[in-house]
Scaffold this motif. Structure first.
Motif, short mmCIF file in Angstrom:
data_model
loop_
_atom_site.label_atom_id
_atom_site.label_comp_id
_atom_site.label_asym_id
_atom_site.label_seq_id
_atom_site.Cartn_x
_atom_site.Cartn_y
_atom_site.Cartn_z
N GLY A 170 0.76 -1.08 0.03
CA GLY A 170 0.02 0.00 0.02
C GLY A 170 0.74 1.32 0.12
O GLY A 170 0.31 2.37 0.55
N ARG A 171 1.94 1.28 -0.58
CA ARG A 171 2.75 2.27 -0.49
C ARG A 171 2.88 2.70 -2.30
O ARG A 171 3.25 1.97 -2.82
CB ARG A 171 4.00 2.29 0.05
CG ARG A 171 4.22 1.54 1.47
CD ARG A 171 3.55 2.52 2.30
NE ARG A 171 3.30 1.81 3.64
CZ ARG A 171 2.46 2.38 4.54
NH1 ARG A 171 1.88 3.48 4.60
NH2 ARG A 171 2.51 1.86 5.72
N PRO A 172 3.03 4.20 -2.35
CA PRO A 172 3.34 4.63 -3.72
C PRO A 172 4.64 4.26 -4.36
O PRO A 172 4.84 4.07 -5.70
CB PRO A 172 3.01 5.99 -3.75
CG PRO A 172 3.26 6.48 -2.26
CD PRO A 172 3.06 5.22 -1.42
N ASP A 173 5.66 3.98 -3.59
CA ASP A 173 6.95 3.95 -4.00
C ASP A 173 7.84 3.58 -2.99
O ASP A 173 7.57 3.38 -1.83
CB ASP A 173 7.53 5.18 -4.52
CG ASP A 173 7.52 6.36 -3.75
OD1 ASP A 173 7.84 6.39 -2.52
OD2 ASP A 173 6.98 7.62 -4.16
N VAL A 174 9.07 3.47 -3.38
CA VAL A 174 10.17 2.45 -2.01
C VAL A 174 10.43 3.57 -1.30
O VAL A 174 10.82 3.41 -0.07
CB VAL A 174 11.34 1.95 -2.91
CG1 VAL A 174 12.16 3.19 -3.48
CG2 VAL A 174 12.35 1.19 -2.08
N VAL A 175 10.39 5.01 -1.62
CA VAL A 175 10.78 5.82 -0.53
C VAL A 175 9.66 6.05 0.77
O VAL A 175 10.00 6.03 1.94
CB VAL A 175 10.77 7.24 -1.09
CG1 VAL A 175 11.22 8.36 -0.16
CG2 VAL A 175 12.03 7.32 -2.17
N ALA A 176 8.47 5.98 0.21
CA ALA A 176 7.33 5.70 1.01
C ALA A 176 7.47 4.44 2.08
O ALA A 176 7.27 4.44 2.96
CB ALA A 176 5.91 5.82 0.49
N LEU A 177 7.90 3.53 1.37
CA LEU A 177 8.03 2.14 1.94
C LEU A 177 9.23 2.08 3.03
O LEU A 177 9.03 1.88 4.11
CB LEU A 177 8.18 0.92 1.04
CG LEU A 177 8.46 -0.55 1.40
CD1 LEU A 177 7.55 -0.85 2.16
CD2 LEU A 177 8.92 -1.41 0.35
N ALA A 178 10.17 2.91 2.65
CA ALA A 178 11.38 3.01 3.62
C ALA A 178 10.90 3.72 4.90
O ALA A 178 11.57 3.41 6.07
CB ALA A 178 12.66 3.66 2.94
N ARG A 179 10.10 4.65 4.81
CA ARG A 179 9.51 5.31 6.06
C ARG A 179 8.94 4.42 7.01
O ARG A 179 8.88 4.29 8.22
CB ARG A 179 8.79 6.43 5.53
CG ARG A 179 9.34 7.48 4.66
CD ARG A 179 8.51 8.67 4.64
NE ARG A 179 9.00 9.79 3.67
CZ ARG A 179 8.44 9.99 2.58
NH1 ARG A 179 7.36 9.25 2.18
NH2 ARG A 179 8.87 10.86 1.88
N HIS A 180 8.31 3.32 6.34
CA HIS A 180 7.50 2.14 7.37
C HIS A 180 8.36 1.21 7.58
O HIS A 180 8.02 0.42 8.60
CB HIS A 180 6.20 2.04 6.82
CG HIS A 180 5.29 3.37 6.57
ND1 HIS A 180 5.47 4.08 5.63
CD2 HIS A 180 4.56 3.60 7.58
CE1 HIS A 180 4.48 5.24 5.78
NE2 HIS A 180 3.95 4.90 7.08
N GLN A 181 9.12 0.77 6.69
CA GLN A 181 9.73 -0.63 6.70
C GLN A 181 11.36 -0.45 6.26
O GLN A 181 11.84 -0.97 5.50
CB GLN A 181 9.10 -1.66 6.06
CG GLN A 181 7.93 -2.30 6.39
CD GLN A 181 7.56 -3.53 5.54
OE1 GLN A 181 8.23 -4.37 5.61
NE2 GLN A 181 6.10 -3.58 5.47
#
Length: 448
Positions: free
Chosen positions: A123-134
């Motif tokens: 449910g993330r738009p890209d890996v940058v957003a993913l890195a903020r959570h994981q």
């Protein structure tokens, strides 16, 4: 817009794929009437660039087709030239080539899993957003990718467009001690890769089944990477029987055609739609997986590859890619453990008038090269058929089926934004390399 009538979805630029492409989807009522994956990158004419060149040049020229999988192009080019010249490269040189290819599988698959594909499932738009959570997961992926890059740099001279590969072998081969640091990194990467399989296996996967023929190289005794015989598993998979044919007959079975909406040719296999890539490799070669890779595949819910298990859900291709990373790491460790520096870095390849073919398994699927040589080694003809061009029709069908299934469930409640997201996910399942596909030689467009 009245969703009970006709509506058109246009994705003018697909996100998180290599290269530039678009999608056109026409829905009439609750039925998908038309699907077109539009590859609109300019023609790249690599076959034309190769014509008139010397027989030693294709590995360096074709490496520029792709910055993510240049080794695939180099190895297929070398095999085709060597086939034309009647030369077989074996022993430690062949093992080094396979090690280099393992490095490419590791870095390419990991890039796709973590940077391009995983955000779809989380449910993330890209890996940058993913890195903020994981953050720890993304850092794990970067460590694995850096290990693959290190192999490319050690053997190829640099991680992008390697310069140490040549027809017949290498310009320089490493001493045994030079590979020791790679083995240390690979052992750490193995732990990260096994954890990656567990991570992606826990994703929520939509129900889907691909009903395409599966097409990959078969190399009994090992999981095909850099060599093998073309093998086909029919869409109806009740029988594990494979149909194989000699590589020299490839173009008798694989037929290319031009469609007006794409600068990449589409292909059929004996007149049928087909899929190449991880799902096909796993189905055809799964029994030859390293024991560690086979174990994590079973634990991930892919069935037992040693008994011929097949993964038919394209959304679970991310799990198969993760298993292939484990396989490539184990194979790299095996090669380094038994490596002895060859006495010479290259086998002499004397040109002759002939036609040669070569095929290897690029991360995205089977890659085929054919070259015709004159007596002095000048190329008089070239044909390259990359995996994404071969998969274009299968991708379009997977998009159609995915959207159709959602329309049958939700009907008019499925809005355009939701359908657009579904289309992008279905396309990214196949990790298409758009730029690799767009280098055909001619096109005819019929206008009405």
């Amino acid at each position: 817009m009245n969703h009970r009538g006709t509506r058109v979805l246009r994705l003018d630029a697909l996100a998180r794929v290599e290269g530039e492409a678009a999608l056109y989807l026409r829905v009439e009522g609750d039925t998908v009437a038309e699907t077109r994956l539009r590859i609109y990158e300019p023609p790249r004419f690599f076959e034309a660039f190769l014509t008139g060149r010397g027989h030693t040049e294709p590995p360096d020229i074709t490496a520029r087709i792709c910055g993510i999988c240049p080794v695939a192009y180099q190895m297929s080019a070398c095999r085709a030239i060597e086939d034309a010249c009647g030369v077989t490269v074996g022993g430690s040189l062949a093992e080094l080539r396979r090690l280099l290819y393992c490095g490419e599988w590791i870095e390419s698959h990991t890039l796709h899993i973590y940077l391009l594909h995983a955000p779809d499932f989380l449910g993330r738009p890209d890996v940058v957003a993913l890195a903020r959570h994981q953050r720890s997961a993304v850092e794990r992926g970067l460590r694995i990718k850096q290990t693959g890059n290190a192999i490319l740099e050690q053997l190829g001279g640099r991680p992008i467009h390697p310069v140490n590969v040549r027809v017949g072998g290498f310009y320089r081969t490493p001493e045994r001690e030079e590979l020791r640091p790679l083995a240390e990194r690979l052992r750490q990467a193995r732990e990260d890769a096994v954890e990656t399989v567990r991570w992606v296996a826990a994703f929520d996967f939509p129900d889907a089944v691909c009903d395409h023929d599966l097409f990959a190289l078969s190399d009994p005794g090992c999981y095909a990477i850099d060599s093998g015989t073309p093998a086909v598993m029919a869409a109806r998979r009740q029988s594990p029987m494979l149909h194989e044919f000699p590589l020299a007959e490839f173009e008798q079975h694989v037929e290319e055609a031009q469609v007006p909406h794409s600068t990449a040719r589409t292909t059929t296999l004996d007149g049928r739609r087909y899929l190449t890539g991880p799902l096909a490799r796993y189905a055809i070669n799964g029994r030859w997986l390293h024991p560690v890779a086979a174990e994590v595949a079973r634990d991930a819910g892919l069935g037992d590859p040693l008994t011929g298990a097949v993964c038919d859900n394209p959304f679970r291709s991310i799990v198969v890619r993760a298993v292939e990373v484990v396989q490539a790491i184990e194979e790299a460790l095996r090669i380094i453990g038994g490596y002895e520096q060859p006495p010479r870095p290259v086998v002499e390849v004397t040109p002759r008038q002939a036609v040669g073919t070569g095929a290897t398994e690029a991360p995205r699927g089977l890659l085929y090269h054919r070259y015709a040589l004159s007596e002095d080694g000048t190329l008089t003809g070239a044909r390259i058929i990359p995996p994404t061009a071969q998969n274009q029709t299968a991708i379009e069908e997977d998009v159609r089926k995915t959207v159709q299934a959602r329309l049958e469930t939700a009907g008019p409640a499925a809005d355009d934004e939701e359908l657009t997201h579904l289309c992008e996910r279905a396309i990214r399942n196949h990790d298409p390399c758009i730029s690799c596909a767009a280098h055909f030689l001619d096109m005819t467009v019929q206008r009405t």
